[in-house]
Design an enzyme around this catalytic site. Structure first.
Site, PDB file in Angstrom:
ATOM      1  N   HIS A 160       0.870  -1.179   0.000  1.00 44.77           N
ATOM      2  CA  HIS A 160       0.000   0.000   0.000  1.00 44.77           C
ATOM      3  C   HIS A 160       0.908   1.229   0.000  1.00 44.77           C
ATOM      4  O   HIS A 160       2.148   1.112  -0.047  1.00 44.77           O
ATOM      5  CB  HIS A 160      -0.942  -0.014   1.215  1.00 44.77           C
ATOM      6  CG  HIS A 160      -0.243  -0.273   2.515  1.00 44.77           C
ATOM      7  ND1 HIS A 160       0.610   0.634   3.098  1.00 44.77           N
ATOM      8  CD2 HIS A 160      -0.242  -1.361   3.325  1.00 44.77           C
ATOM      9  CE1 HIS A 160       1.081   0.134   4.212  1.00 44.77           C
ATOM     10  NE2 HIS A 160       0.598  -1.079   4.377  1.00 44.77           N
ATOM     11  N   GLN A 170       6.991 -15.961  11.650  1.00 42.12           N
ATOM     12  CA  GLN A 170       6.571 -14.901  12.572  1.00 42.12           C
ATOM     13  C   GLN A 170       5.073 -14.952  12.870  1.00 42.12           C
ATOM     14  O   GLN A 170       4.545 -14.090  13.558  1.00 42.12           O
ATOM     15  CB  GLN A 170       6.975 -13.519  12.045  1.00 42.12           C
ATOM     16  CG  GLN A 170       6.270 -13.052  10.786  1.00 42.12           C
ATOM     17  CD  GLN A 170       6.902 -11.797  10.208  1.00 42.12           C
ATOM     18  OE1 GLN A 170       7.995 -11.827   9.641  1.00 42.12           O
ATOM     19  NE2 GLN A 170       6.235 -10.657  10.347  1.00 42.12           N
ATOM     20  N   HIS A 187       4.079   1.320   2.129  1.00 47.43           N
ATOM     21  CA  HIS A 187       5.260   0.626   1.589  1.00 47.43           C
ATOM     22  C   HIS A 187       5.923   1.462   0.492  1.00 47.43           C
ATOM     23  O   HIS A 187       7.147   1.511   0.387  1.00 47.43           O
ATOM     24  CB  HIS A 187       4.868  -0.719   0.977  1.00 47.43           C
ATOM     25  CG  HIS A 187       4.329  -1.716   1.958  1.00 47.43           C
ATOM     26  ND1 HIS A 187       3.017  -2.092   1.982  1.00 47.43           N
ATOM     27  CD2 HIS A 187       4.943  -2.409   2.947  1.00 47.43           C
ATOM     28  CE1 HIS A 187       2.833  -2.986   2.931  1.00 47.43           C
ATOM     29  NE2 HIS A 187       3.984  -3.206   3.542  1.00 47.43           N
TER      30      HIS A 187
HETATM   31  O1  PAF Z   1       6.885  -5.664   8.670  1.00 46.43           O
HETATM   32  C1  PAF Z   1       6.820  -6.666   7.921  1.00 46.43           C
HETATM   33  O2  PAF Z   1       6.165  -6.669   6.866  1.00 46.43           O
HETATM   34  C2  PAF Z   1       7.552  -7.937   8.332  1.00 46.43           C
HETATM   35  O3  PAF Z   1       7.513  -8.135   9.702  1.00 46.43           O
HETATM   36  C3  PAF Z   1       8.997  -8.002   7.806  1.00 46.43           C
HETATM   37  C4  PAF Z   1       9.849  -6.902   8.384  1.00 46.43           C
HETATM   38  C5  PAF Z   1       8.983  -7.904   6.282  1.00 46.43           C
HETATM   39  C6  PAF Z   1       9.631  -9.343   8.189  1.00 46.43           C
HETATM   40  O4  PAF Z   1       8.925 -10.415   7.652  1.00 46.43           O
END
Ligand code: PAF
Length: 291
Positions: A41, A68, A44
């Site tokens: 979006h 994650q 970014h």
């Molecule tokens: O902020 C994010 O989109 C994610 O946590 C990252 C930094 C790309 C790590 O996967």
């Protein structure tokens, strides 16, 4: 002469990524990395514009990092739109997209985890116990794969930014970390890929989140007790339909320990709360008052 923006090249293997980076280095060019999980979006795109200002080459990684996410989190439904992402990246002149498969990123028998303490403790760390180890591990890998001079992160995920800074400091990783202010909708809602999950009614209520933490920030800067400010904000969020509210915290902007207004150090107000089935996070600085 400046290069005309065009669709960025996409690379899916580490060997090919290294070939591109080696070519940039051979030409004496600096490299900035913007780590993302795609579903890009405007927030970014602002990071990529910053990357272009900080280095001659902007590399964007797109990888929905499974390590994650906890088993009960939204890995399966996390929005994915590679064609849309590439079209958007073309408008801001990204040079290269690093989009490995999970197998390319985590080979067979992968068994290493980077566990950051300090800034990773509490807040998101308390509610998502494995989250920051997953983020730190994948970012460390991204840094050693793309070897950037600088990596660009949004302040929207403020604790993540602090954790990455801590890891880079602690492990003497040879790159700079640059944080970029949160990009917001006109009504104040922080841009997030997860906003796509909100229903129309939830979207209408969502800006209450940033209003609530801005109010806390101003109140604590003006001397209101943190507990009283947080209690009032919690009530305002509940009235708007948020709940449960995982935390509203006033933290030291670097260590994320509890903020002491007498310390003279910058403070930050952070929140995480659920609106329907969507968990939203946001943060704002505590305004500085003249002594
Ligand atoms: O902020 C994010 O989109 C994610 O946590 C990252 C930094 C790309 C790590 O996967």
């Amino acid at each position: 002469m400046a290069r005309a923006p065009s669709t960025p090249k996409i690379t899916r293997t580490l060997k090919d990524l290294r070939r591109h980076i080696a070519r940039y280095r051979k030409a004496g060019e600096t490299v900035a990395l913007v780590p993302t999980m795609g579903a890009l979006h405007d927030g970014h795109l602002t990071l990529v514009r910053t990357a272009k200002q900080k280095a001659q080459r902007a590399v964007v990684s797109i990888f929905v990092n499974p390590t994650q996410f906890a088993p009960n989190e939204d890995l399966a439904r996390y929005p994915r739109d590679e064609a849309g992402d590439l079209a958007k990246l073309a408008t801001v002149g990204a040079d290269l997209v690093w989009a490995p498969s999970p197998d390319e990123m985590y080979g067979a028998n992968f068994a290493t985890r980077i566990e950051v303490e300090g800034a990773a403790r509490g807040l998101e760390g308390a509610f998502r116990p494995h989250h920051f180890a997953g983020v730190a591990t994948v970012c460390c890998k991204l840094f050693s794969q793309a070897t950037p001079d600088v990596a660009i992160f949004g302040e929207k995920d403020y604790q993540q930014l602090c954790v990455i800074r801590q890891m880079v400091r602690d492990l003497n990783l040879p790159l700079a970390i640059h944080g970029v202010a949160t990009v917001r909708e006109k009504d104040g809602l922080a841009r997030s890929s997860r906003n796509a999950y909100l229903s129309a009614d939830e979207r209408a209520a969502a800006p209450t989140l940033s209003v609530a933490i801005r109010t806390v920030a101003v109140q604590v800067a003006d001397g209101t007790k943190q507990a009283a400010a947080i209690k009032a904000a919690t009530k305002a969020l509940e009235r708007a339909g948020f709940g449960p509210i995982d935390y509203i915290a006033v933290a030291d902007a670097e260590t994320l320990d509890r903020w002491d207004p007498k310390s003279g150090r910058p403070g930050r107000v952070l929140v995480a709360a659920r609106l329907g089935t969507t968990r939203l996070i946001d943060n704002v600085p505590v305004p500085r008052r003249k002594a």
